[in-house]
Design an enzyme around this catalytic site. Structure first.
Site, PDB file in Angstrom:
ATOM      1  N   ASN A 259       0.821  -1.212   0.000  1.00 16.55           N
ATOM      2  CA  ASN A 259       0.000   0.000   0.000  1.00 16.55           C
ATOM      3  C   ASN A 259       0.855   1.262   0.000  1.00 16.55           C
ATOM      4  OD1 ASN A 259      -2.168  -1.718   0.104  1.00 16.55           O
ATOM      5  ND2 ASN A 259      -2.675  -1.312   2.240  1.00 16.55           N
TER       6      ASN A 259
ATOM      7  N   ASN B 203       0.152  -1.772  -7.157  1.00 14.80           N
ATOM      8  CA  ASN B 203      -0.227  -2.662  -6.068  1.00 14.80           C
ATOM      9  C   ASN B 203      -1.711  -2.517  -5.749  1.00 14.80           C
ATOM     10  OD1 ASN B 203       0.474  -4.317  -3.481  1.00 14.80           O
ATOM     11  ND2 ASN B 203      -0.629  -2.546  -2.707  1.00 14.80           N
ATOM     12  N   GLU B 204      -2.442  -3.632  -5.798  1.00 16.71           N
ATOM     13  CA  GLU B 204      -3.841  -3.700  -5.342  1.00 16.71           C
ATOM     14  C   GLU B 204      -4.669  -2.504  -5.804  1.00 16.71           C
ATOM     15  OE1 GLU B 204      -3.952  -4.463  -1.125  1.00 16.71           O
ATOM     16  OE2 GLU B 204      -3.097  -6.469  -1.370  1.00 16.71           O
TER      17      GLU B 204
ATOM     18  N   TYR C 219      -4.595 -13.840   2.086  1.00 20.43           N
ATOM     19  CA  TYR C 219      -4.187 -14.026   3.474  1.00 20.43           C
ATOM     20  C   TYR C 219      -5.218 -14.877   4.204  1.00 20.43           C
ATOM     21  CZ  TYR C 219      -0.902 -10.178   2.646  1.00 20.43           C
ATOM     22  OH  TYR C 219       0.089  -9.378   2.158  1.00 20.43           O
TER      23      TYR C 219
ATOM     24  N   GLU D 128       1.739 -11.791  -2.662  1.00 23.53           N
ATOM     25  CA  GLU D 128       1.452 -11.582  -1.236  1.00 23.53           C
ATOM     26  C   GLU D 128       0.666 -12.782  -0.739  1.00 23.53           C
ATOM     27  OE1 GLU D 128      -0.059  -7.908   0.338  1.00 23.53           O
ATOM     28  OE2 GLU D 128       0.939  -6.711  -1.239  1.00 23.53           O
TER      29      GLU D 128
END
Length: 498
Positions: A72, A172-173, A244, A291
């Site tokens: 992030n 990222n994301e 996750y 990740e």
């Protein structure tokens, strides 16, 4: 004692293990950098401020590649803040984690640490607040030999030779509302495509990772991945994914996390294959699982704008290490499509290595399964046949009680069997056949188990949770019988004599 039928043949393969499968991740988040890999005041710091005790543990894990600088953090980061004389670098507010970033460590320091740690860098470019041109500038800074503004600035900053960074993440994301500069799939696809063009014009040898869905829970999954790949399919080499897992109170659901990861990978692969078919492309898209980990996403009350506060510092238990091992098995089972992965993260932040400011560094419980698979899970992954008892879970449906993966290393003619026994009640006997390998001899059987699943390693008891050697094998004809204790993670290494 219940039996699990197991069969492996050297000709029945899933694919070859790319060493990048055992990569990791360092973000400017919490204490991952400051008092993690970098602490100039530490008694074990080297001349550049890097903790040598941490570096030794990273080398022990045999991590080949590390993603940097986020995460992030990336989507609000200006990489030029972290170059040049340290005393002239600006201090910035990091809006992603509401901390203060001193920029004492930047791209040049990270590359120096990576070189010392025998690690390849996977760098990421900011496609939140950043622009495609700025992404190209960073590639020029790191990879161009000289005689241009950005490459000469690198030389001026003390690095004559190019870094030759070969793997780059396009943001990222970017699907997440928590992300600075969030984009929809169409807008991200267009922006990332232009960045990819510029970056590859600067250095045509680089490999690029498109930003895939940040989680399977996103309402846009897997439509995001489809749209993004339709824009980027011929410009990138990988699609990323993040996942996750945490214990939400149901132990069987938690232990069965490997089943969710398996489904997640298959969904992304099939989405990529659809785009390949639609585009009439001959190119196979690979996955960078950049990740993944066990992460307890609990809130920690901290003051805003601290420097390197203790964020996301999970203390991993024996149970966590069992789940973690099951996830590793799933990654191995998909080496035909998952060519890279990044354990998030490497130090202090949801990490296998944990440090005390000014004090020691210890191995968390998850350190050991990662060490075992990273060091002994190289070579070829075999499509072993396992007939295991099953259990019904609330979240994943029916799952096998034994999750396993097997690798064959042709260099030293060894087999490594990694196995998770999820049963709370039963030891199992792995009734294993290796006929194509001839005679096999047990090198070692290491197991992680115990009556206290909540046991952890602390600075006071750093060896509370670690593997132990057991003698649990017997030979019956051409079968090898291996005991898998209940609720255990196992590594069995075999020497093949044929």
């Amino acid at each position: 004692m219940k039996r699990v039928s197991y069969f492996a043949d050297k000709n029945y393969k899933i694919g070859e293990v790319d060493p990048k499968l055992f990569g990791s991740f360092i973000e400017h988040l919490g204490r991952a950098v400051y008092t993690g890999i970098y602490e100039p005041e530490h008694p074990l710091a080297d001349e550049d401020g890097f903790r040598k005790d941490v570096m030794d543990l990273v080398k022990e894990l045999n991590v080949p590649i590390v993603r940097y600088p986020g995460g992030n953090f990336l989507s609000g980061y200006d990489w030029t803040d972290g170059i040049g004389p340290k005393e002239k670098r600006p201090t910035r507010l990091d809006l992603a984690w509401r901390t203060t970033e001193t920029n004492e460590v930047g791209i040049d320091e990270f590359m120096k640490w990576a070189h010392k740690s025998n690690i390849e860098a996977m760098l990421a470019v900011n496609l939140g607040t950043g622009t495609p041109k700025e992404a190209g500038n960073l590639v020029e800074y790191t990879n161009h030999p000289g005689n241009t503004y950005w490459s000469d600035l690198r030389i001026q900053n003390g690095q004559k030779d190019p870094y030759n960074v070969k793997v780059w993440c396009l943001g990222n994301e970017m699907d997440g509302p928590w992300q600075i500069g969030q984009l929809n799939a169409e807008d991200y696809g267009k922006k990332a495509r232009e960045a990819a063009k510029i970056m590859k014009w600067v250095d045509p040898t680089i490999k690029l990772v498109a930003c895939g869905s940040s989680t399977a829970e996103m309402p846009t999954f897997p439509e995001w991945d489809r749209v993004v790949l339709e824009h980027l399919y011929e410009h990138v080499d990988y699609i990323s994914c993040h996942r996750y897992y945490e214990n939400l109170g149901n132990i069987n659901d938690f232990l069965g996390s490997f089943a969710d990861m398996d489904h997640f990978i298959k969904t992304i692969a099939s989405t990529a294959d659809y785009v390949q078919a639609k585009n009439r492309s001959k190119k196979k898209m690979y996955i960078s699982f950049d990740e993944w980990n066990v992460w307890y996403q609990k809130k920690v009350e901290l003051k805003d704008w601290e420097i390197a506060p203790p964020i996301l510092e999970d203390n991993y238990s024996l149970l966590d290490s069992l789940v973690f091992g099951g996830l590793l098995c799933t990654l191995l089972q998909h080496v035909d499509r998952v060519k890279m992965a990044s354990l998030a993260q490497l130090v202090n932040v949801i990490a296998p290595i944990f440090t005390q400011k000014g004090g020691p560094a210890i191995k968390q419980a998850i350190f050991y399964p990662f060490y075992q698979v990273s060091n002994f899970g190289r070579g070829v992954v075999l499509n072993s046949l396992v007939e295991s008892p099953k259990i019904e879970t609330n979240k994943h449906g029916e799952i096998p009680l034994v999750q396993s993966s097997t690798t064959y290393n042709l260099v030293d003619n060894t087999l490594s069997i990694f196995a998770l026994n999820c049963s709370e009640d039963d030891d199992f006997v792995l009734d294993a056949q290796f006929r194509s390998f001839g005679q096999v001899k047990v090198i070692e059987h290491l197991v992680m188990d115990g009556t206290n699943l909540d046991a952890t390693n602390t600075f006071e008891t750093p060896d509370n949770v670690k593997p132990s050697q057991i003698d649990s094998t017997s030979k019956t004809g051409d079968h090898l019988e291996i005991k898998l204790p209940k609720m255990s993670w196992n590594m069995i290494r075999l020497q093949c004599e044929s």
